[in-house]
Design a protein around this motif. Sequence first.
Motif, PDB file in Angstrom:
ATOM      1  N   THR A   1      58.621  85.574  49.742  1.00 21.82           N
ATOM      2  CA  THR A   1      57.933  86.861  49.634  1.00 21.82           C
ATOM      3  C   THR A   1      57.973  87.645  50.939  1.00 21.82           C
ATOM      4  OG1 THR A   1      56.466  85.879  47.998  1.00 21.82           O
ATOM      5  CG2 THR A   1      55.762  87.961  48.953  1.00 21.82           C
ATOM      6  N   LYS A   2      57.755  86.976  52.065  1.00 16.76           N
ATOM      7  CA  LYS A   2      57.723  87.678  53.354  1.00 16.76           C
ATOM      8  C   LYS A   2      59.099  88.200  53.775  1.00 16.76           C
ATOM      9  CE  LYS A   2      53.714  85.329  55.265  1.00 16.76           C
ATOM     10  NZ  LYS A   2      53.188  84.501  56.343  1.00 16.76           N
ATOM     11  N   CYS A   3      60.146  87.644  53.211  1.00 14.26           N
ATOM     12  CA  CYS A   3      61.514  88.046  53.573  1.00 14.26           C
ATOM     13  C   CYS A   3      62.129  89.038  52.591  1.00 14.26           C
ATOM     14  CB  CYS A   3      62.420  86.815  53.654  1.00 14.26           C
ATOM     15  SG  CYS A   3      61.931  85.624  54.900  1.00 14.26           S
ATOM     16  N   ASN A   4      61.500  89.244  51.451  1.00 16.96           N
ATOM     17  CA  ASN A   4      62.111  90.045  50.395  1.00 16.96           C
ATOM     18  C   ASN A   4      61.869  91.537  50.620  1.00 16.96           C
ATOM     19  OD1 ASN A   4      63.234  91.108  48.146  1.00 16.96           O
ATOM     20  ND2 ASN A   4      61.980  89.993  46.680  1.00 16.96           N
ATOM     21  N   PHE A   5      62.759  92.122  51.408  1.00 16.33           N
ATOM     22  CA  PHE A   5      62.644  93.559  51.665  1.00 16.33           C
ATOM     23  C   PHE A   5      63.037  94.395  50.442  1.00 16.33           C
ATOM     24  CE2 PHE A   5      66.930  92.399  52.848  1.00 16.33           C
ATOM     25  CZ  PHE A   5      67.700  93.429  52.340  1.00 16.33           C
ATOM     26  N   LEU A   6      63.639  93.755  49.453  1.00 16.95           N
ATOM     27  CA  LEU A   6      64.019  94.479  48.235  1.00 16.95           C
ATOM     28  C   LEU A   6      62.857  94.652  47.260  1.00 16.95           C
ATOM     29  CD1 LEU A   6      67.514  92.892  47.453  1.00 16.95           C
ATOM     30  CD2 LEU A   6      67.034  95.072  48.575  1.00 16.95           C
ATOM     31  N   LYS A   7      61.741  93.989  47.519  1.00 14.15           N
ATOM     32  CA  LYS A   7      60.625  94.047  46.565  1.00 14.15           C
ATOM     33  C   LYS A   7      60.114  95.476  46.366  1.00 14.15           C
ATOM     34  CE  LYS A   7      57.316  92.675  50.094  1.00 14.15           C
ATOM     35  NZ  LYS A   7      56.550  91.568  50.603  1.00 14.15           N
ATOM     36  N   VAL A   8      60.327  96.349  47.332  1.00 16.69           N
ATOM     37  CA  VAL A   8      59.883  97.736  47.190  1.00 16.69           C
ATOM     38  C   VAL A   8      60.648  98.451  46.070  1.00 16.69           C
ATOM     39  CG1 VAL A   8      59.150  97.938  49.598  1.00 16.69           C
ATOM     40  CG2 VAL A   8      61.460  98.621  48.956  1.00 16.69           C
ATOM     41  N   LEU A   9      61.755  97.865  45.639  1.00 14.93           N
ATOM     42  CA  LEU A   9      62.554  98.460  44.572  1.00 14.93           C
ATOM     43  C   LEU A   9      62.009  98.148  43.183  1.00 14.93           C
ATOM     44  CD1 LEU A   9      66.137  97.771  45.946  1.00 14.93           C
ATOM     45  CD2 LEU A   9      64.824  99.902  46.075  1.00 14.93           C
ATOM     46  N   GLY A  10      61.074  97.230  43.110  1.00 15.74           N
ATOM     47  CA  GLY A  10      60.487  96.880  41.818  1.00 15.74           C
ATOM     48  C   GLY A  10      61.524  96.377  40.839  1.00 15.74           C
ATOM     49  N   ASP A  11      61.578  97.014  39.667  1.00 17.28           N
ATOM     50  CA  ASP A  11      62.510  96.597  38.618  1.00 17.28           C
ATOM     51  C   ASP A  11      63.970  96.798  39.011  1.00 17.28           C
ATOM     52  OD1 ASP A  11      60.324  95.971  37.088  1.00 17.28           O
ATOM     53  OD2 ASP A  11      60.369  97.834  35.927  1.00 17.28           O
ATOM     54  N   ARG A  12      64.238  97.610  40.017  1.00 14.83           N
ATOM     55  CA  ARG A  12      65.625  97.895  40.431  1.00 14.83           C
ATOM     56  C   ARG A  12      66.180  96.820  41.376  1.00 14.83           C
ATOM     57  NH1 ARG A  12      68.661 101.958  38.248  1.00 14.83           N
ATOM     58  NH2 ARG A  12      69.466 102.597  40.243  1.00 14.83           N
ATOM     59  N   GLN A  13      65.387  95.768  41.662  1.00 14.42           N
ATOM     60  CA  GLN A  13      65.873  94.693  42.535  1.00 14.42           C
ATOM     61  C   GLN A  13      67.143  94.065  41.984  1.00 14.42           C
ATOM     62  OE1 GLN A  13      63.240  91.754  44.462  1.00 14.42           O
ATOM     63  NE2 GLN A  13      61.566  92.849  43.435  1.00 14.42           N
ATOM     64  N   HIS A  14      67.193  93.866  40.681  1.00 10.96           N
ATOM     65  CA  HIS A  14      68.369  93.248  40.071  1.00 10.96           C
ATOM     66  C   HIS A  14      69.590  94.158  40.212  1.00 10.96           C
ATOM     67  CE1 HIS A  14      66.207  89.817  38.592  1.00 10.96           C
ATOM     68  NE2 HIS A  14      65.276  90.621  38.073  1.00 10.96           N
ATOM     69  N   PHE A  15      69.353  95.461  40.078  1.00  9.49           N
ATOM     70  CA  PHE A  15      70.450  96.411  40.268  1.00  9.49           C
ATOM     71  C   PHE A  15      70.935  96.358  41.717  1.00  9.49           C
ATOM     72  CE2 PHE A  15      71.930 100.684  41.487  1.00  9.49           C
ATOM     73  CZ  PHE A  15      73.055 100.765  40.681  1.00  9.49           C
ATOM     74  N   ALA A  16      70.011  96.321  42.669  1.00 12.25           N
ATOM     75  CA  ALA A  16      70.378  96.254  44.087  1.00 12.25           C
ATOM     76  C   ALA A  16      71.176  94.982  44.369  1.00 12.25           C
ATOM     77  CB  ALA A  16      69.133  96.315  44.963  1.00 12.25           C
ATOM     78  N   ARG A  17      70.763  93.875  43.774  1.00 12.95           N
ATOM     79  CA  ARG A  17      71.475  92.608  43.956  1.00 12.95           C
ATOM     80  C   ARG A  17      72.900  92.735  43.412  1.00 12.95           C
ATOM     81  NH1 ARG A  17      72.609  87.580  41.717  1.00 12.95           N
ATOM     82  NH2 ARG A  17      72.097  85.800  43.028  1.00 12.95           N
TER      83      ARG A  17
END
Length: 191
Positions: free
Chosen positions: A13-29
């Motif tokens: 959790t502390k390392c996941n800078f993508l969490k601000v993307l919410g549902d778009r995290q999978h798209f970012a990945r």
Amino acid sequence: HHLAAAFACLQHTKCNFLKVLGDRQHFARKVIIELVLGTDMSQNNEILSQFRIKLNSGALQLEDDDNLLLILKMALKCADISHSAKEDFLHSSWTQRIKDEFYAQGDVERAMGLKVSAFMDRNAPSLGKSQLGFFKFVVEPLFETWNSFLQMPDPPFLRYLAQHRRKYERIMQMEEEGEKTDFANPRQPQV
């Protein structure tokens, strides 16, 4: 491996800078994976061809996610080999590193009793020929197409490409004539 390790870090959790993307995290990945895979030279012609077709037909619309991904792939491909479009002292230092890496691979192949791969045999240097081929078939088409997209008048990177090409033509000529070339010194040979 590096990408898998990075995604493993994102599980914390502390390392996941993508969490601000919410549902778009999978798209970012997906985008990150596609971009990394797009740097593979085996995909170069396919990506370049797709980009050219869309650019020349006017179908490269920025509102489309697939087009944005294609633009990002092209930008990253240019960045990946950007030393080719920089001043000679930078380009030469990176080319020397790549040459050293290739020769080290050739040394391992020779030690294993394998045929040494093309351009990786330090006993038969062919820097001029290999670099001219790389410039002609990879670097120049990529950067010329990228500039068609950017529409920059007289960009410095195209001037540097032309300078490097002339240098490699001279190095290839020297190699064919049996002359030694001092690639470690970016001022040699003079063009």
